[in-house]
Design an enzyme around this catalytic site. Structure first.
Site, PDB file in Angstrom:
ATOM      1  CE  LYS A 122      -2.303 -13.533   7.564  1.00  0.00           C
ATOM      2  NZ  LYS A 122      -2.770 -13.238   6.224  1.00  0.00           N
ATOM      3  CG  ASP A 132      -1.853 -15.005   3.042  1.00  0.00           C
ATOM      4  OD1 ASP A 132      -1.877 -14.994   1.797  1.00  0.00           O
ATOM      5  OD2 ASP A 132      -2.764 -14.526   3.739  1.00  0.00           O
ATOM      6  NE  ARG A 150      -0.063 -13.205  -2.574  1.00  0.00           N
ATOM      7  CZ  ARG A 150      -0.769 -13.734  -1.559  1.00  0.00           C
ATOM      8  NH1 ARG A 150      -0.337 -13.677  -0.318  1.00  0.00           N
ATOM      9  NH2 ARG A 150      -1.924 -14.335  -1.795  1.00  0.00           N
TER      10      ARG A 150
HETATM   11  P1  FAD Z   1       5.123   0.106  -0.170  1.00  0.00           P
HETATM   12  O1  FAD Z   1       6.590  -0.122  -0.109  1.00  0.00           O
HETATM   13  O2  FAD Z   1       4.331   0.075   1.103  1.00  0.00           O
HETATM   14  O3  FAD Z   1       4.832   1.465  -0.885  1.00  0.00           O
HETATM   15  C1  FAD Z   1       5.533   1.804  -2.072  1.00  0.00           C
HETATM   16  C2  FAD Z   1       4.700   2.763  -2.893  1.00  0.00           C
HETATM   17  O4  FAD Z   1       3.463   2.148  -3.284  1.00  0.00           O
HETATM   18  C3  FAD Z   1       4.300   4.024  -2.159  1.00  0.00           C
HETATM   19  O5  FAD Z   1       5.328   4.977  -2.160  1.00  0.00           O
HETATM   20  C4  FAD Z   1       3.089   4.442  -2.993  1.00  0.00           C
HETATM   21  O6  FAD Z   1       3.515   5.023  -4.205  1.00  0.00           O
HETATM   22  C5  FAD Z   1       2.432   3.122  -3.303  1.00  0.00           C
HETATM   23  N1  FAD Z   1       1.439   2.806  -2.255  1.00  0.00           N
HETATM   24  C6  FAD Z   1       1.560   1.928  -1.260  1.00  0.00           C
HETATM   25  N2  FAD Z   1       0.467   1.934  -0.477  1.00  0.00           N
HETATM   26  C7  FAD Z   1      -0.374   2.847  -1.004  1.00  0.00           C
HETATM   27  C8  FAD Z   1      -1.672   3.329  -0.643  1.00  0.00           C
HETATM   28  N3  FAD Z   1      -2.306   2.872   0.428  1.00  0.00           N
HETATM   29  N4  FAD Z   1      -2.234   4.247  -1.418  1.00  0.00           N
HETATM   30  C9  FAD Z   1      -1.601   4.756  -2.497  1.00  0.00           C
HETATM   31  N5  FAD Z   1      -0.359   4.352  -2.884  1.00  0.00           N
HETATM   32  C10 FAD Z   1       0.245   3.413  -2.142  1.00  0.00           C
HETATM   33  N6  FAD Z   1       3.134  -9.641   3.260  1.00  0.00           N
HETATM   34  C11 FAD Z   1       3.586 -10.744   3.885  1.00  0.00           C
HETATM   35  O7  FAD Z   1       4.540 -10.653   4.667  1.00  0.00           O
HETATM   36  N7  FAD Z   1       3.001 -11.976   3.661  1.00  0.00           N
HETATM   37  C12 FAD Z   1       1.974 -12.140   2.779  1.00  0.00           C
HETATM   38  O8  FAD Z   1       1.487 -13.260   2.602  1.00  0.00           O
HETATM   39  C13 FAD Z   1       1.505 -10.999   2.075  1.00  0.00           C
HETATM   40  N8  FAD Z   1       0.513 -11.090   1.171  1.00  0.00           N
HETATM   41  C14 FAD Z   1       0.170 -10.000   0.435  1.00  0.00           C
HETATM   42  C15 FAD Z   1      -0.779 -10.136  -0.579  1.00  0.00           C
HETATM   43  C16 FAD Z   1      -1.067  -9.062  -1.403  1.00  0.00           C
HETATM   44  C17 FAD Z   1      -2.055  -9.234  -2.515  1.00  0.00           C
HETATM   45  C18 FAD Z   1      -0.413  -7.806  -1.192  1.00  0.00           C
HETATM   46  C19 FAD Z   1      -0.687  -6.623  -2.077  1.00  0.00           C
HETATM   47  C20 FAD Z   1       0.474  -7.658  -0.164  1.00  0.00           C
HETATM   48  C21 FAD Z   1       0.768  -8.727   0.673  1.00  0.00           C
HETATM   49  N9  FAD Z   1       1.690  -8.610   1.714  1.00  0.00           N
HETATM   50  C22 FAD Z   1       2.111  -9.736   2.356  1.00  0.00           C
HETATM   51  C23 FAD Z   1       2.111  -7.266   2.194  1.00  0.00           C
HETATM   52  C24 FAD Z   1       3.437  -6.825   1.619  1.00  0.00           C
HETATM   53  O9  FAD Z   1       4.495  -7.568   2.179  1.00  0.00           O
HETATM   54  C25 FAD Z   1       3.715  -5.329   1.924  1.00  0.00           C
HETATM   55  O10 FAD Z   1       3.791  -5.148   3.309  1.00  0.00           O
HETATM   56  C26 FAD Z   1       2.671  -4.383   1.404  1.00  0.00           C
HETATM   57  O11 FAD Z   1       2.142  -4.781   0.161  1.00  0.00           O
HETATM   58  C27 FAD Z   1       3.283  -2.962   1.241  1.00  0.00           C
HETATM   59  O12 FAD Z   1       4.322  -2.963   0.298  1.00  0.00           O
HETATM   60  P2  FAD Z   1       4.095  -2.426  -1.217  1.00  0.00           P
HETATM   61  O13 FAD Z   1       5.023  -3.170  -2.097  1.00  0.00           O
HETATM   62  O14 FAD Z   1       2.655  -2.560  -1.572  1.00  0.00           O
HETATM   63  O15 FAD Z   1       4.449  -0.897  -1.233  1.00  0.00           O
END
Ligand code: FAD
Length: 278
Positions: A73, A107, A158
């Protein structure tokens, strides 16, 4: 030892525990992105300590034969103290990692750090011809422009929806609008990037969209998800696609764990079930 429930989302307090988790992951064909928990340091010593730990981690990963990389980070590497501090610590880590053939992710933090993060990424990515990746956030209005800029930079991008909540003049705040933007950004990347796409989302709809774009454009991509979130889906997807799991560890696990608890009903449901069953 981490308490139960927390150990679903955090691999442990030591690098050895994180690498042990990655070893088990690798048995399921999922690869590990190891992150030492820490952010927003205003103290040079804390920055130097984490940077040194990342360099040791790079050696450990290279010597272990594990399918693993690291994710850092900017504010952990001193961005709050100064851009020069961040750049010099990042460069030292990326140089060490390039020597050992270990990939380094950067990140993305809140919107005030986007320029400094992308600029530093571009510098190290051009210097090493790749081997580094940076995260972009679909909720930021500026990201379409950033994604076009990154098309000409070596390295991997990413795509995430965005974990921070910037003001509406900076960011989309409506979930459906962010999803739409995420789809548009992916479409641009699959059409114009020469590989180097990481889909950082647990959302089945976004992953299906990426699979369809891969079919249409033939562009390679990988899927990234967090430790403890949709792990069964990670193992299933790994049968067909490249899947990486973000594996956090370290003594500062509490704030990361509470964030996971407060952001998703599924996480909360799991936690409550675990408490009731214990
Ligand atoms: P969401 O919009 O939260 O959820 C959409 C759908 O996904 C849900 O309706 C459900 O069907 C499914 N889902 C989501 N969570 C779950 C759960 N716990 N269990 C079951 N189903 C679920 N953000 C940053 O700002 N900076 C970064 O550097 C960063 N790095 C990341 C690195 C990785 C590998 C990942 C996976 C995420 C990272 N994020 C980062 C976080 C990202 O911005 C989102 O806040 C986070 O991933 C939630 O969004 P989503 O797309 O996963 O799904």
């Amino acid at each position: 030892m981490l308490p139960p429930i927390a150990d679903r989302f955090v691999a442990g307090e030591s690098p050895a525990e994180a690498l042990e988790h990655v070893r088990r992951l690798n048995d399921t064909d999922v690869k590990g992105i190891v992150n030492l928990l820490g952010e927003h340091y205003d103290d040079r010593e804390a920055v130097a300590a984490d940077a040194a730990e990342y360099r040791r981690l790079v050696d450990d990963i290279a010597g272990s034969g594990l399918a693993a990389c690291i994710s850092v980070k900017p504010s952990q590497l001193g961005l709050d103290i100064g851009e020069d501090v961040f750049r010099s610590e990042l460069t030292a880590i990326v140089d060490a990692a390039a020597e050992r053939d270990v990939f380094v992710w950067i990140d993305m933090e809140d919107h005030t750090t986007t320029d400094a993060t992308l600029d530093a990424f571009e510098t190290v990515a051009r210097e090493h011809g790749g081997g580094v990746g940076v995260c972009v956030q679909a909720n930021l209005r500026r990201t379409r422009t950033d994604v076009r800029r990154l098309a000409n930079v070596p390295g991997t991008v990413r795509f995430v929806k965005g974990a921070y909540e910037p003001p509406p003049d900076i960011a989309y705040t409506d979930g459906a609008r962010i999803d739409q933007e995420y789809r548009t950004l992916l479409e641009y990347a699959f059409e114009h990037y020469d590989g180097g796409i990481a889909v950082g989302s647990h959302d089945p709809a976004m992953i299906e969209h990426a699979k369809a774009l891969h079919e249409r454009y033939g562009t390679d991509f990988e899927i990234q998800m967090l430790m403890g979130v949709r792990e069964d889906a990670q193992y299933d997807l790994a049968d067909e696609y490249e899947v990486w799991q973000y594996v956090p560890y370290g003594e500062r696990w509490k704030s990361y764990f509470y964030r996971r608890m407060t952001e998703g009903t599924d996480n909360l449901r799991f936690a409550l079930r675990a408490v009731l069953q214990s």
